[in-house]
Structure formats: C-alpha cells, structure tokens
Design an enzyme around this catalytic site. Sequence first.
Site, PDB file in Angstrom:
ATOM      1  CG  ASP A  81      75.253  96.252 -95.550  1.00 26.06           C
ATOM      2  OD1 ASP A  81      74.670  96.183 -94.456  1.00 26.06           O
ATOM      3  OD2 ASP A  81      76.369  95.478 -95.600  1.00 26.06           O
ATOM      4  CG  HIS A 123      72.868  93.504 -91.137  1.00 29.67           C
ATOM      5  ND1 HIS A 123      72.637  94.458 -90.438  1.00 29.67           N
ATOM      6  CD2 HIS A 123      73.339  93.792 -92.427  1.00 29.67           C
ATOM      7  CE1 HIS A 123      73.091  95.731 -91.264  1.00 29.67           C
ATOM      8  NE2 HIS A 123      73.296  95.191 -92.390  1.00 29.67           N
ATOM      9  CB  CYS A 128      70.257  96.643 -89.571  1.00 32.21           C
ATOM     10  SG  CYS A 128      69.476  95.169 -88.556  1.00 32.21           S
TER      11      CYS A 128
END
Length: 401
Positions: free
Chosen positions: A292, A275, A345
Amino acid sequence: MLSPTNSTSKTAPVPPRDSSKPVLISEEPRNQLLQKVARTALAVLLVVVTLGLILLFYSFSDLQSFPWCCQTHPSTKEQPTISIPVPLPSPPLAVPRPSTPPPPVISRPSTPSAPKPSTPPPLLPKAPKPVKTQEDLLPLVPEQVFVEMYEDMARRQTIEALVPAWDSDIIFKCLCYFHTLYPGLIPLETFPPATIFNFKQKIISILEDKKAVLRGEPIKGPLPICCSKENYRRHLQRTTLLPVFMWYHPTPKTLSDTMQTMKQLAIKGSVGASHWLLVIVDIQARRLVYFDSLYNYVMPPENMKKELQSFAQQLDQVYPAYDSKKFSVKIAAKEVIQRGSGSSCGAWCCQFLHWYLKDPLTDALNDLPVDSVERHENLASFVQACEAAVQDLPELSWPEA
C-alpha cells in the site's frame, strides 16, 4: 196647554261651540316651548357630566393649576401699617480741632494662608474597548507557514505533471509486458478489478482452477474476458505468481456499493478518493506480500497483517505444498511512499511488482530518496519506459502462454 213643570227650572240650552274662535294658547307654541326647555335641560346635564368627568380624571391639586381656579388666601388679614414722618436731625456744628499725626503703620509678617484644597482633575471619558473581530481572534500565522504551503503546492503540481494517474487498462498492459519478461507471472485482468471485499475469493478460485488444470480436470471458475479457454489453462499450468490488484474507495461498505462507485467515477472520468492496492501471491515461495503506497489507507498495517495471516492459513488448506510449507505474510511498505501525490498509486504498485520480480527479497523501498520530487522523478522514468513498451502490445488481449 201649559206643561206641569216650572218654566224657571228649565236650563237654557248650551249653544254649540264655535271652532273658529281663537284659543288663548295654541298647540304649536306649546310644543316649541317644550323643546326649548328640553334643550336647556340637556345642555345643563352635559355640563354637569363634563364637570364630573373632569373631577374624576384630575385631582384637586391639578385643578388648582388651572388659570380659572381661584387661589387660596391666608385666613389672617394683614394689619395696615401707619407711617409717621420723623424729622431728620440737623447736622452738628463743625468745631476745629488740632490735627494729630496719623498713627504709624506697623508691618506684621504675613502668615502663610492655608493652601486651598486642590480640585481633582476632571475624569477623562474611558476609551471604548476595541471590538475583536473574527480575524483578531484567529492566531497569527507566521510567514514561514505560507512559504511552506506555497512550496508544497508547487511540489504537488510538479509531481502530478511527472506521474499521471494510471487506470485499469494501463495496469493490465503493464502486467502483459511483465509476463514477457517473467513467464511465471499470470497477467490477471483488472476489469473489473478485485476489491477489499472479494480479493480472497478471487485468489482461492484461481488456485482451485490451477489444481484442476494440473489434475487434467475442467476449471470451475469464470474465464477471463480477453483470453481463450486453452490459453488460460496454459497460463494456469505455468504460473507461479499471482499479482492481484485491488481497487479501493473509503466510502462504500459493501461489494455492490463499491462497484457502483467505481462505475460512477468511470463515467465522470475522475479518480476521486479511489486507491490501488497490490497483493502478491507467490506460490513457489509460499508468501503473501501486501503493498500500500499510502501505508495505512485501508486499515492499520497491524490489522491487515492479522487478516492476511488468517487468510494464509486458509490457503494452506486450499493449496497445500508437497513439503507442508506454510504461507507467510509480509507488509512491504513501512511508510507513506507516494508523498506529495494523490494519483500515482497505480504506478507505484507496478514499480514495486517489477522490483519483486527481479528480487523477491528486495529492499528497494528502503533505498528511496527522501525528497518526494526526486522520488517521483525516478518513478517517472519507470512510467515512461513501461508506456513505451506496451505500445506494441495488442489492445486488451492476453499474451500467448
């Protein structure tokens, strides 16, 4: 001359026995007789032993059931019966009598007979209880659930086709492109990228080198791989914003294990559970911004905010401001941004950085579409624009400052 002894007293000499004369009973018949006697005695002994064994293994009542066993008779003998013939009497003489009419038949009301007790119906055999299988024990899933699962799978496939996964090379090219639009941004290399274990040391090292450049001193930190020393010093002198991309994987617990996991996934060509995270160090605004797209993939936002606040106090000492302004902390995402996607992401981090460069006080995350497909369609437009813009940039090379 005669002997003085009497002749009559002399015993006559015994003549020698003739061995040729027959003996009355010879030795051989005697042996045969002894053998017959022994055999007879042995047979009798075996019969006695056999009968003894039978008596041991069978009781008296069992022996009576054998056909050869004598049955017991009553002790009293039956007395013989003497039958005397009795003459039959002669039939009487028939005397005629006057005929009398038959008595009248009197009909009586019939009394109802007592009802017979009804026999209960035969009991039917009970049906066997159905055996429940594992499928019967599982709860029934409504049809709507399957419909939603199918729609979710179709939505994920659509999103994955819209926004592909971005690796470190594309992210670095995107940073180089942003530098051409906003010269205050320094395009930090993402190979190897920072991790959750060393991003603080990396930020402190860059700020220490920036102070050294402003003082005219040599830098002490490591030089970038794709940037010359002089070009790097010029970037440090002009920069006001540090975009620090962090690579995170939930399995490794140390920096060395994280690097090993990163290497293994790169060899396989798979993203796995990795991630991308983004920490923006705004030197001019004295602000730390944490983004995030999965909201709480690393840790709860409250815990991350406390950790960054402690780090901000450390930065106040490493790089103090002239007006004694302190670093502040901001958690950008308030929810999961990349819903329905597991590999967008990196693109979301670049999209948020672009929004922040245009407006540091942006609230673009609050204006995102609710529908995940529509949200990623907007992201796909940004991705296509960036991929088209970085095609003219040199491969893995810092732009000149």
